[in-house]
Design a protein around this motif. Sequence first.
Motif: not given
Length: 408
Positions: A174-177, A181-187, A403-405, A392-398
């Motif tokens: 039910d997910v496309d790949g 990271t978890d899109p619920r935490v980092e859109p 990040a994508g679109e 923390g997740v968002r800071a690392l993701h950045d």
Amino acid sequence: MALIVQKYGGTSVGSVERIQAVAKKVAATRDNGHKVVVVVSAMSGETNRLIALANDISEFPNPREMDVLLSTGEQVTIALLSIALHKLGCPACSYTGGQVRILTDNVHGKARILDIDDHSVNGDLAAGKVVVVAGFQGVDEHGNITTLGRGGSDTTAVAMAAALKANECQIFTDVDGVYTTDPRVEPRARKLDKITFEEMLEMASLGSKVLQIRSVEFAGKYNVPLRVLSSFEEGEGTLITFEEENMEDAKISGIAFSRDEAKLTIRGVPDQPGVAFSILGPVAGANIEVDMIVQNIGKDETTDFTFTVHRNDYHKALELLKESAEVLGAREVFGTKNIVKLSLVGVGMRSHAGIASTMFEALAKEGINIQVISTSEIKISVVVDEKYLELGVRALHDAFGLAGELNS
Ligand code: ASP
Ligand code: MG
């Protein structure tokens, strides 16, 4: 012509309409000239419903009978999917695990696959039929039905793909790949086109629950290319494959996290040989898995130990630690469940320096205190206060440009 194994999970076969939609996808793959083996789970909720029925009768149902019961969920879906394929004019034949002869050991409820007889399946494929196999089940050498553990249909699919030397094992879910990271935490999380088996294992064991961990191990061991895709949307999904040269360019593949952590500390234990063993021995003896461990530099001939365990094991571990503290004459014991683990995962770490410092800098900028650090070849993990999980997740993701679109 390729040989493709497709696996559809419980949600994908959750209703008659969805089974018909799966039949269309399968038939289309065959129409494109491929040989197809389909592995299916039970309809969503069915395995839980069967477990509840047994528990209404007995608190401790016999494991052999539980496997007879639970295997029926998948037996329903293989028959319904085959009927739906016939309805579309697509020749198909269903097989239970026992009918294929997926031979397992006799550990009911978490059996391991020992061997797969590919004879009949290959015969049907050669005759142009789609082969529909019940996931999650096998038989032991005496013909007793066994099951492979919750989520085990993934493992069946990978094992079938390995046995048949399939070109690809496609896991429809039910997910496309797999995401950075978890899109619920980092859109702004981005879908990965490719990830290595090793990275996927780290992501999965850290709580990105896309695939059963055992199936990823299996796929890596038998070199089966795995692809995760959506049952409901078109797309290429994520390919889980071997490390390639150019994968190094992407230093970091993702940020994984786990909320199921707890941390324990024992202070003022004598700094002498055998202490680590006397502290962690009883914990291991109670079957509690210890994850991160740090021992501080000793002073005044004493030292401190900190380690992390699964949150469910926290109370038991604390109890054991208090017992050890008494024996060792330690100064104090304390712990907390209010922590989480954040991890950077990426094979590129092997060949790039400075990743750890970028990570620590990003957390420092947000004022996030790091409590414990551990590293492996392709992963750096830190323990932080649970209130900093999202930040923390968002800071690392950045910080690692993942990040994508923005997902709508
Ligand atoms: N039906 C089984 C379960 O729910 C196996 C699976 O879905 O993979 O665990
Ligand atoms: Mg499932």
